[in-house]
Design an enzyme around this catalytic site. Structure first.
Site, mmCIF file in Angstrom:
data_model
loop_
_atom_site.group_PDB
_atom_site.id
_atom_site.type_symbol
_atom_site.label_atom_id
_atom_site.label_comp_id
_atom_site.label_asym_id
_atom_site.label_seq_id
_atom_site.Cartn_x
_atom_site.Cartn_y
_atom_site.Cartn_z
ATOM 1 N N PHE A 138 35.095 39.978 40.988
ATOM 2 C CA PHE A 138 35.898 41.194 40.850
ATOM 3 C C PHE A 138 35.978 41.550 39.375
ATOM 4 O O PHE A 138 36.420 40.737 38.559
ATOM 5 C CB PHE A 138 37.305 41.025 41.432
ATOM 6 C CG PHE A 138 38.082 42.305 41.381
ATOM 7 C CD1 PHE A 138 37.870 43.293 42.332
ATOM 8 C CD2 PHE A 138 38.976 42.560 40.355
ATOM 9 C CE1 PHE A 138 38.559 44.502 42.265
ATOM 10 C CE2 PHE A 138 39.668 43.763 40.277
ATOM 11 C CZ PHE A 138 39.457 44.731 41.237
ATOM 12 N N ASP A 223 34.152 37.109 32.074
ATOM 13 C CA ASP A 223 35.298 37.943 32.400
ATOM 14 C C ASP A 223 36.510 37.018 32.526
ATOM 15 O O ASP A 223 36.713 36.366 33.546
ATOM 16 C CB ASP A 223 35.040 38.701 33.713
ATOM 17 C CG ASP A 223 36.229 39.546 34.152
ATOM 18 O OD1 ASP A 223 37.347 39.329 33.623
ATOM 19 O OD2 ASP A 223 36.062 40.414 35.029
ATOM 20 N N LYS A 252 45.235 41.399 31.428
ATOM 21 C CA LYS A 252 46.382 40.781 32.123
ATOM 22 C C LYS A 252 47.422 40.116 31.214
ATOM 23 O O LYS A 252 48.329 40.774 30.751
ATOM 24 C CB LYS A 252 45.862 39.803 33.173
ATOM 25 C CG LYS A 252 45.243 40.532 34.382
ATOM 26 C CD LYS A 252 45.057 39.629 35.535
ATOM 27 C CE LYS A 252 44.425 40.273 36.738
ATOM 28 N NZ LYS A 252 45.321 41.078 37.563
HETATM 29 N N1 PLP Z 1 38.463 41.284 35.997
HETATM 30 C C1 PLP Z 1 39.140 40.348 36.681
HETATM 31 C C2 PLP Z 1 38.601 38.959 36.724
HETATM 32 C C3 PLP Z 1 40.310 40.660 37.362
HETATM 33 O O1 PLP Z 1 40.970 39.716 38.036
HETATM 34 C C4 PLP Z 1 40.800 41.990 37.301
HETATM 35 C C5 PLP Z 1 42.025 42.379 38.010
HETATM 36 O O2 PLP Z 1 42.485 41.738 38.926
HETATM 37 C C6 PLP Z 1 40.075 42.938 36.574
HETATM 38 C C7 PLP Z 1 38.916 42.547 35.935
HETATM 39 C C8 PLP Z 1 40.548 44.360 36.482
HETATM 40 O O3 PLP Z 1 41.643 44.438 35.653
HETATM 41 P P1 PLP Z 1 42.568 45.757 35.618
HETATM 42 O O4 PLP Z 1 43.251 45.850 36.942
HETATM 43 O O5 PLP Z 1 43.510 45.525 34.477
HETATM 44 O O6 PLP Z 1 41.658 46.916 35.367
#
Ligand code: PLP
Length: 403
Positions: A138, A223, A252
């Site tokens: 994700f 990520d 986050k």
């Molecule tokens: N990358 C990862 C691993 C995530 O867990 C998330 C959100 O849950 C995101 C990207 C996307 O982040 P945002 O909701 O701040 O755009």
């Protein structure tokens, strides 16, 4: 307003993109939140791994209050000290040399994708643009990050997706080797797939990926939007896997609840960006950077919250393993630090609802995986309460099934 009224107004005026629980939160303190009727809940969701310092941390609140009076925002056409200081700290604590600031995880990944494409374009020409990501990954909800995400459910109906993304199963090195080619610009992965069911990458696999990427000058993008900022017991998860990425994304937990994202890279990669390559109006403004600086200070000061969170992560792990031994509904428990998954043999949502009825907030991913991402400041007594409630809820379900 009471919960029902708040529910009604939100449902009426806000676009229907979230499956929400019947709970309206009005304030928080420590690891507790309070609903509109004043009831108290133990929050083990923490804004989905955002509120690492819980709610109302006095030092964080004081730092934000001070900065609000000086300067909230100014354009990136000008310099601010908090932005420079935060970038310096992030560089000091990581593999990286340079930082780009934005406002969310998806934006941080957008920046990483653009950076990887530009690096490949400048060094190898326009045919090298593909990015390999993982099945069940994700990476966000913008069109590029939806294309990067390895889950059909977030892509359906938004086609055509951005071209150039290939998905392979996590921890399967042969599958990766098969799709790597002269067109590959980057491999992008989470060290623990959070939304994908708390799936932990295998360190040997990651070392293989790192070697392959280094041999072919393919960028490795970590990520760490969910795993970063102490969630797994070290400031960044990669520190525990014996590898260093070329690019890392954060969001986050970085701002302690204020919206901030960051894309970090080595000089070799970062230098392809020049004025005009990428930008963000709000990115790295004085207020969010001040908050993030304070979050880092509180986490990393001697005997600080990061050190303390490691013991609590180990305590939670032990407690969950003991639970698994007693409860046949639990298929697996996994994760690191204070990012834990409980894979069930049954649907997770009713269990989440049972916990909510007992005033404990947890969350569920991939249908059957309960996810626990409490504030890093959670106390042992609060973890005991969480474990007791989980035990009660599971025991009741087991008894119902037996009857
Ligand atoms: N990358 C990862 C691993 C995530 O867990 C998330 C959100 O849950 C995101 C990207 C996307 O982040 P945002 O909701 O701040 O755009």
């Amino acid at each position: 307003m009471l919960t029902e009224e708040i529910q009604q107004i939100v449902s009426h005026y806000v676009m229907n993109t979230y499956d929400r629980f019947p709970l309206a939160i009005t304030r928080g303190r420590g690891c507790q939140v309070y609903d509109a009727e004043g009831r108290e809940y133990l929050d083990c969701v923490a804004g989905i791994a955002v509120n690492t310092l819980g709610y109302g941390h006095p030092d964080l609140v004081a730092a934000i209050e001070r900065q609000v009076r000086h300067l909230i925002h100014t354009s990136n056409l000008y310099y601010t000290e908090p932005q420079g200081q935060l970038a310096r700290r992030l560089v000091e604590y990581s593999f990286a040399d340079k930082v780009f600031f934005c406002n969310s995880g998806a934006e941080a990944n957008e920046a990483a994708i653009k950076l990887a494409r530009l690096y490949a374009h400048q060094h190898y020409g326009p045919d090298r643009f593909e990015i390999i990501t993982m099945v069940n990954s994700f990476h966000g909800r913008t069109l590029a990050t939806v294309s990067a995400t390895g889950q059909a459910k977030v892509q359906e109906g938004f086609e055509p997706l951005l071209p150039g993304f290939t998905h392979v199963p996590l921890n399967n090195f042969e599958a990766l080797e098969k799709v790597v080619s002269d067109r590959t610009a980057a491999v992008m992965l989470e060290l623990i797939q959070g939304e994908g069911g708390v799936m932990v990458a295998d360190p040997a696999y990651l070392r293989g990926v790192r070697n392959l990427c280094s041999q072919r000058d393919i960028l490795l993008i970590a990520d760490e939007v969910q795993t970063g900022m102490g969630r797994t017991g070290t400031l960044f998860a990669y520190e525990q896997f014996g590898i260093q990425p070329d690019v890392m994304t954060l969001a986050k937990g970085l701002g302690g609840g204020l919206p901030i994202g960051a894309c970090l890279a080595t000089n070799k990669v970062a230098q392809v960006f020049s004025p005009g390559s990428h930008a963000s109006t709000f990115g790295g403004n004085a207020l969010v950077c001040t908050a993030a600086l304070e979050v880092l200070r509180i986490l990393l000061e001697e005997g600080g919250e990061l050190d303390r969170s490691r013991e609590k992560g180990a305590y939670l792990e032990k407690g969950l393993q003991a639970l698994q031994e007693r409860i046949p509904l639990i298929k697996d428990v996994r994760g690191m630090g204070l990012l834990r998954g409980i894979e069930l043999t049954i649907d997770g949502k009713p269990v989440v609802m049972d916990c909510l009825a007992r005033r404990v907030m947890i969350n569920c991913t991939m249908g059957r995986v309960l996810r626990l991402v409490p504030p890093l400041i959670i106390q042992i007594g609060e973890l005991d309460h969480l474990l007791t409630v989980l035990s009660d809820v599971f025991t009741k379900r087991l008894n119902n099934i037996k009857r």
